[in-house]
Write a protein that holds these residues in place. Sequence first.
Motif, PDB file in Angstrom:
ATOM      1  N   GLY A  12       0.810  -1.222   0.000  1.00  0.00           N
ATOM      2  CA  GLY A  12       0.000   0.000   0.000  1.00  0.00           C
ATOM      3  C   GLY A  12       0.838   1.264   0.000  1.00  0.00           C
ATOM      4  O   GLY A  12       0.516   2.241  -0.676  1.00  0.00           O
ATOM      5  N   GLU A  13       1.935   1.263   0.768  1.00  0.00           N
ATOM      6  CA  GLU A  13       2.784   2.448   0.882  1.00  0.00           C
ATOM      7  C   GLU A  13       3.863   2.511  -0.201  1.00  0.00           C
ATOM      8  O   GLU A  13       4.618   3.476  -0.258  1.00  0.00           O
ATOM      9  CB  GLU A  13       3.445   2.489   2.259  1.00  0.00           C
ATOM     10  N   VAL A  17       0.707   3.718  -3.533  1.00  0.00           N
ATOM     11  CA  VAL A  17       0.790   5.170  -3.688  1.00  0.00           C
ATOM     12  C   VAL A  17       1.385   5.544  -5.048  1.00  0.00           C
ATOM     13  O   VAL A  17       1.092   6.605  -5.602  1.00  0.00           O
ATOM     14  CB  VAL A  17       1.615   5.804  -2.543  1.00  0.00           C
ATOM     15  N   THR A  18       2.229   4.670  -5.590  1.00  0.00           N
ATOM     16  CA  THR A  18       2.763   4.915  -6.932  1.00  0.00           C
ATOM     17  C   THR A  18       1.648   4.876  -7.969  1.00  0.00           C
ATOM     18  O   THR A  18       1.591   5.724  -8.874  1.00  0.00           O
ATOM     19  CB  THR A  18       3.832   3.865  -7.285  1.00  0.00           C
ATOM     20  N   PHE A  19       0.741   3.918  -7.833  1.00  0.00           N
ATOM     21  CA  PHE A  19      -0.403   3.828  -8.738  1.00  0.00           C
ATOM     22  C   PHE A  19      -1.297   5.058  -8.603  1.00  0.00           C
ATOM     23  O   PHE A  19      -1.761   5.631  -9.606  1.00  0.00           O
ATOM     24  CB  PHE A  19      -1.195   2.554  -8.442  1.00  0.00           C
ATOM     25  N   LEU A  20      -1.547   5.487  -7.376  1.00  0.00           N
ATOM     26  CA  LEU A  20      -2.358   6.691  -7.171  1.00  0.00           C
ATOM     27  C   LEU A  20      -1.665   7.921  -7.763  1.00  0.00           C
ATOM     28  O   LEU A  20      -2.323   8.817  -8.304  1.00  0.00           O
ATOM     29  CB  LEU A  20      -2.604   6.909  -5.669  1.00  0.00           C
ATOM     30  N   GLY A  21      -0.346   7.957  -7.675  1.00  0.00           N
ATOM     31  CA  GLY A  21       0.395   9.076  -8.244  1.00  0.00           C
ATOM     32  C   GLY A  21       0.234   9.185  -9.740  1.00  0.00           C
ATOM     33  O   GLY A  21       0.048  10.279 -10.285  1.00  0.00           O
ATOM     34  N   TYR A 226       9.717  12.497   2.324  1.00  0.00           N
ATOM     35  CA  TYR A 226      11.074  12.005   2.096  1.00  0.00           C
ATOM     36  C   TYR A 226      11.814  11.778   3.410  1.00  0.00           C
ATOM     37  O   TYR A 226      12.585  10.820   3.554  1.00  0.00           O
ATOM     38  CB  TYR A 226      11.836  13.001   1.228  1.00  0.00           C
ATOM     39  N   VAL A 227      11.558  12.663   4.383  1.00  0.00           N
ATOM     40  CA  VAL A 227      12.250  12.568   5.665  1.00  0.00           C
ATOM     41  C   VAL A 227      11.578  11.549   6.580  1.00  0.00           C
ATOM     42  O   VAL A 227      12.251  10.725   7.220  1.00  0.00           O
ATOM     43  CB  VAL A 227      12.297  13.946   6.355  1.00  0.00           C
ATOM     44  N   ALA A 228      10.242  11.585   6.646  1.00  0.00           N
ATOM     45  CA  ALA A 228       9.516  10.777   7.628  1.00  0.00           C
ATOM     46  C   ALA A 228       9.196   9.367   7.153  1.00  0.00           C
ATOM     47  O   ALA A 228       8.943   8.486   7.976  1.00  0.00           O
ATOM     48  CB  ALA A 228       8.222  11.491   8.032  1.00  0.00           C
ATOM     49  N   ALA A 229       9.152   9.145   5.841  1.00  0.00           N
ATOM     50  CA  ALA A 229       8.762   7.821   5.334  1.00  0.00           C
ATOM     51  C   ALA A 229       9.719   7.385   4.239  1.00  0.00           C
ATOM     52  O   ALA A 229       9.356   7.234   3.072  1.00  0.00           O
ATOM     53  CB  ALA A 229       7.327   7.863   4.808  1.00  0.00           C
ATOM     54  N   PHE A 237       4.778   9.705  -5.309  1.00  0.00           N
ATOM     55  CA  PHE A 237       3.417  10.220  -5.456  1.00  0.00           C
ATOM     56  C   PHE A 237       3.447  11.728  -5.693  1.00  0.00           C
ATOM     57  O   PHE A 237       2.785  12.253  -6.596  1.00  0.00           O
ATOM     58  CB  PHE A 237       2.596   9.874  -4.212  1.00  0.00           C
ATOM     59  N   PHE A 238       4.210  12.452  -4.877  1.00  0.00           N
ATOM     60  CA  PHE A 238       4.278  13.911  -5.029  1.00  0.00           C
ATOM     61  C   PHE A 238       5.127  14.314  -6.231  1.00  0.00           C
ATOM     62  O   PHE A 238       4.829  15.296  -6.909  1.00  0.00           O
ATOM     63  CB  PHE A 238       4.831  14.542  -3.746  1.00  0.00           C
ATOM     64  N   ASN A 239       6.187  13.556  -6.495  1.00  0.00           N
ATOM     65  CA  ASN A 239       7.033  13.868  -7.651  1.00  0.00           C
ATOM     66  C   ASN A 239       6.259  13.766  -8.957  1.00  0.00           C
ATOM     67  O   ASN A 239       6.468  14.562  -9.877  1.00  0.00           O
ATOM     68  CB  ASN A 239       8.228  12.918  -7.698  1.00  0.00           C
ATOM     69  N   PHE A 240       5.378  12.781  -9.061  1.00  0.00           N
ATOM     70  CA  PHE A 240       4.604  12.605 -10.282  1.00  0.00           C
ATOM     71  C   PHE A 240       3.699  13.803 -10.560  1.00  0.00           C
ATOM     72  O   PHE A 240       3.376  14.090 -11.712  1.00  0.00           O
ATOM     73  CB  PHE A 240       3.751  11.332 -10.192  1.00  0.00           C
TER      74      PHE A 240
END
Length: 324
Positions: A12-13, A17-21, A226-229, A237-240
């Motif tokens: 899931g993580e 999240v890559t798919f959701l991105g 990036y720092v916490a996970a 996800f955010f980069n996409f």
Amino acid sequence: MASSLLAGINLGETLGVTFLGVCVSSMLYGVTCLQTWNYYRSSKGKTDSRLMWIMVAALLVFDSAHQAIVIHAVYTYLILDFANPIKVVELVWSVPTEVVLNAILAIILNGFLTFRIWKVSKMYFLTSIAALLSMANFGTNLAYAIRGYFIPNIFEAELVLRHHGIAGLAISVATETMISFSLAFYLHTRRTGLRKSNDIISKLVLLSVTTGLLIAAINVANLVAYVAASDSFYVLFFNFMLGKLYANSLLTSLNSREYVLGVLADGQPSSNHETIKLAPTTGRFGQTSRTGHNMGTASHQVHIAMDRFVVTDSEMEDAHKFRE
């Protein structure tokens, strides 16, 4: 063996999240295509310079390449290497390539906004800071991607490049925030007290702040992830989304000119107007016309309405700066 290795990966993580991105990225790419179409069909776009046309075309090309790269990365992880514990942790070449395209889209946007800062402020020092931050942002992200090509494992890459990635994201946040608030500040100083000109300035300030802070907020979220996970793919996800936000921010700035400067461009009158009433005129009693009929007394009243819209030369010059 394979099942035990996969059990240690939180799907899931990572893949989830890559798919959701890529889903969110695909939606934003549709907005990019629509905005590009609207730009080339707009009256402002048709009168822009050839350089502006090339810049918008380059945005669409790089954003299209970015979307293709994103789809390739997700397709590789979810389809080609699915349930393969060895392959699923490999760093696919399209992941660092996506970072390169993000850096290119960012430098196009920031270069455009830095030029606007110069046109509004005419300050070499402030423009130089914006230009240096933009180049530092581009160089840091480009170097991060190049280093990523030589690291085979995606989790290892996040650990090895951790400090580099944090520095790059921090510079991105500083760049977007500095450029947005600089534009907003110098636009605000151009307020004159005239209602319509102030409305134009207010719209430009709102546009500059909202678009810039949206990108800065996504970069902050990317930095926190990036720092916490570090053992998840939230950063992807955010980069996409970032590449699409860079492209759409610039296109929104261009396409909103007709709305922001509609008052000046269309010459719409203001609500302030004066009415002049001419005194009644009376012809001489008994005066005959050429047909021989007695004209008697005639009374006429004329109303003349004059609409006034005052724009100073400096206001007109400031407004036209944002049409270019």
